[in-house]
Scaffold this motif. Structure first.
Motif, short mmCIF file in Angstrom:
data_model
loop_
_atom_site.label_atom_id
_atom_site.label_comp_id
_atom_site.label_asym_id
_atom_site.label_seq_id
_atom_site.Cartn_x
_atom_site.Cartn_y
_atom_site.Cartn_z
N THR A 159 -1.55 -4.37 23.31
CA THR A 159 -0.70 -3.46 22.54
C THR A 159 0.16 -2.64 23.47
O THR A 159 1.37 -2.48 23.27
CB THR A 159 -1.56 -2.53 21.67
OG1 THR A 159 -2.29 -3.32 20.72
CG2 THR A 159 -0.69 -1.52 20.92
N ARG A 160 -0.44 -2.09 24.52
CA ARG A 160 0.32 -1.30 25.49
C ARG A 160 1.37 -2.14 26.19
O ARG A 160 2.49 -1.70 26.41
CB ARG A 160 -0.63 -0.68 26.51
CG ARG A 160 -1.47 0.45 25.94
CD ARG A 160 -2.28 1.15 27.02
NE ARG A 160 -2.90 2.37 26.48
CZ ARG A 160 -2.86 3.54 27.06
NH1 ARG A 160 -2.25 3.69 28.22
NH2 ARG A 160 -3.44 4.60 26.52
N GLY B 199 3.53 5.81 23.51
CA GLY B 199 2.84 4.56 23.29
C GLY B 199 1.35 4.74 23.14
O GLY B 199 0.79 5.80 23.44
N GLN C 149 4.24 -2.67 23.84
CA GLN C 149 5.02 -1.45 23.68
C GLN C 149 5.90 -1.18 24.89
O GLN C 149 7.06 -0.78 24.75
CB GLN C 149 4.08 -0.27 23.43
CG GLN C 149 3.40 -0.31 22.07
CD GLN C 149 2.34 0.76 21.92
OE1 GLN C 149 1.85 1.30 22.91
NE2 GLN C 149 1.97 1.07 20.69
N PRO D 191 6.36 -1.49 17.66
CA PRO D 191 4.92 -1.26 17.87
C PRO D 191 4.59 0.17 18.28
O PRO D 191 3.80 0.39 19.19
CB PRO D 191 4.61 -2.25 19.01
CG PRO D 191 5.86 -2.29 19.82
CD PRO D 191 6.99 -2.13 18.82
N LEU D 192 5.17 1.15 17.64
CA LEU D 192 4.89 2.55 17.96
C LEU D 192 4.44 3.25 16.68
O LEU D 192 5.26 3.70 15.89
CB LEU D 192 6.14 3.23 18.52
CG LEU D 192 6.65 2.69 19.86
CD1 LEU D 192 7.98 3.33 20.21
CD2 LEU D 192 5.63 2.94 20.97
N GLN E 172 8.86 -3.54 24.87
CA GLN E 172 9.86 -3.12 23.89
C GLN E 172 10.68 -1.95 24.42
O GLN E 172 11.90 -1.89 24.26
CB GLN E 172 9.17 -2.73 22.58
CG GLN E 172 10.10 -2.29 21.48
CD GLN E 172 10.90 -3.45 20.91
OE1 GLN E 172 10.55 -4.62 21.12
NE2 GLN E 172 11.97 -3.15 20.20
#
Length: 278
Positions: A203-204, A88, A207, A143-144, A210
């Motif tokens: 963002t993290r 991530g 991720q 998102p990776l 997910q």
């Protein structure tokens, strides 16, 4: 049972790779299993197993493992490039070392295996290379960024490879699963880039959510392995095989969206063509 085949599977230690290897062995096929876990080996006694410890970053090690597989079984019929790794973090946060490690596992290892197995397949004038991709490598939504980029590249290389080897009797398939627990990591939390930038905290978070979601899903590995067995025995296997309703839906939406863009901007697209006699 169909004729006995020899499979070479990268990362047969867990998940799809291990379950497929066990099913193949139980059916009497030969399996060269990279990084096979030796637990419960008695369960696979009905087939022939060649466990291999291979650093997929080491081209010489890959070459030696394929030589051993071919020498042991006399042929290599199906290659399954299955190894995967996800990290991530935003693109800006990822270090050069983290980027290279991800690309080594997800892309370069696949290329190394393909390059080193092709001499055997060309000599046989037969064989089937199956590369495991992901729906994010066809319709980016996960998102990776590094994993997605690597899988896009795997798709492109596979398409080019399929054209290169079609006349040699060698088949190529890109298997594109949707979202389910792939066992890419054994840890309960996804590894993240060591460098953290506050602006990317959401963002993290996305991720990690997910990652947790996919680990909670009960992906039916048995059905996935059945799908792989079906295409491996088909005389004309597909170049792309999407697995799962979500993969099918995302792929269809991506194709529809691209078609709309092509039509919307076709006047500009065609406007740059050289006009004869101009």
């Amino acid at each position: 049972m169909d004729k006995v085949k020899t499979w070479y599977i990268t990362d047969a230690s867990k998940g799809i790779g291990r379950m497929l290897a066990k099913k193949l062995l139980d059916s009497g096929h030969n399996v060269a299993a990279v990084n096979w876990s030796m637990e419960d080996i008695s369960d696979t006694a009905s087939g022939k197993l060649l466990p291999l410890s291979v650093d997929l970053n080491d081209e010489d090690a890959i070459s030696e493992s394929l030589y051993r597989a071919h020498t042991t079984f006399g042929a290599i019929d199906v290659v399954l490039n299955n190894a995967a790794y996800a990290i991530g973090g935003s693109i800006e946060e990822l270090s050069s070392m983290e980027i290279m490690h991800s690309l080594n596992v997800n892309l370069l290892a696949t290329i190394r295996v393909i390059q080193n197995v092709l001499p055997y397949l060309r000599q046989q004038r037969s064989g089937h290379i199956i590369n495991i991709s992901a729906i994010s490598g066809f319709s980016s939504g996960a998102p990776l960024p590094l994993y997605t980029a690597a899988k896009y590249a795997v798709n492109g290389i596979s398409e080019a490879l399929a054209q290169d080897v079609a006349a040699l009797g060698i088949k190529v398939s890109i298997v594109t699963p949707g979202e389910f627990n792939t066992d890419m990591q054994d840890e309960t939390a996804m590894p993240f880039a060591a460098k953290a930038i506050a602006d990317y905290k959401n963002t993290r978070k996305r991720q990690q959510q997910q990652f947790v979601f996919e680990r909670m899903r009960q992906g039916d590995y048995d059905k996935v392995t059945e799908a792989l067995l079906k295409i491996s025995s088909h005389p004309n296997p597909p170049l792309y095989l999407f697995l799962g309703n979500d993969a099918h839906s995302k792929a269809r939406n991506k194709i529809r969206g691209l078609s709309q863009i092509l039509e919307q901007w076709k006047d500009i697209t065609h406007s740059i063509d050289y006009e004869i006699g101009a």
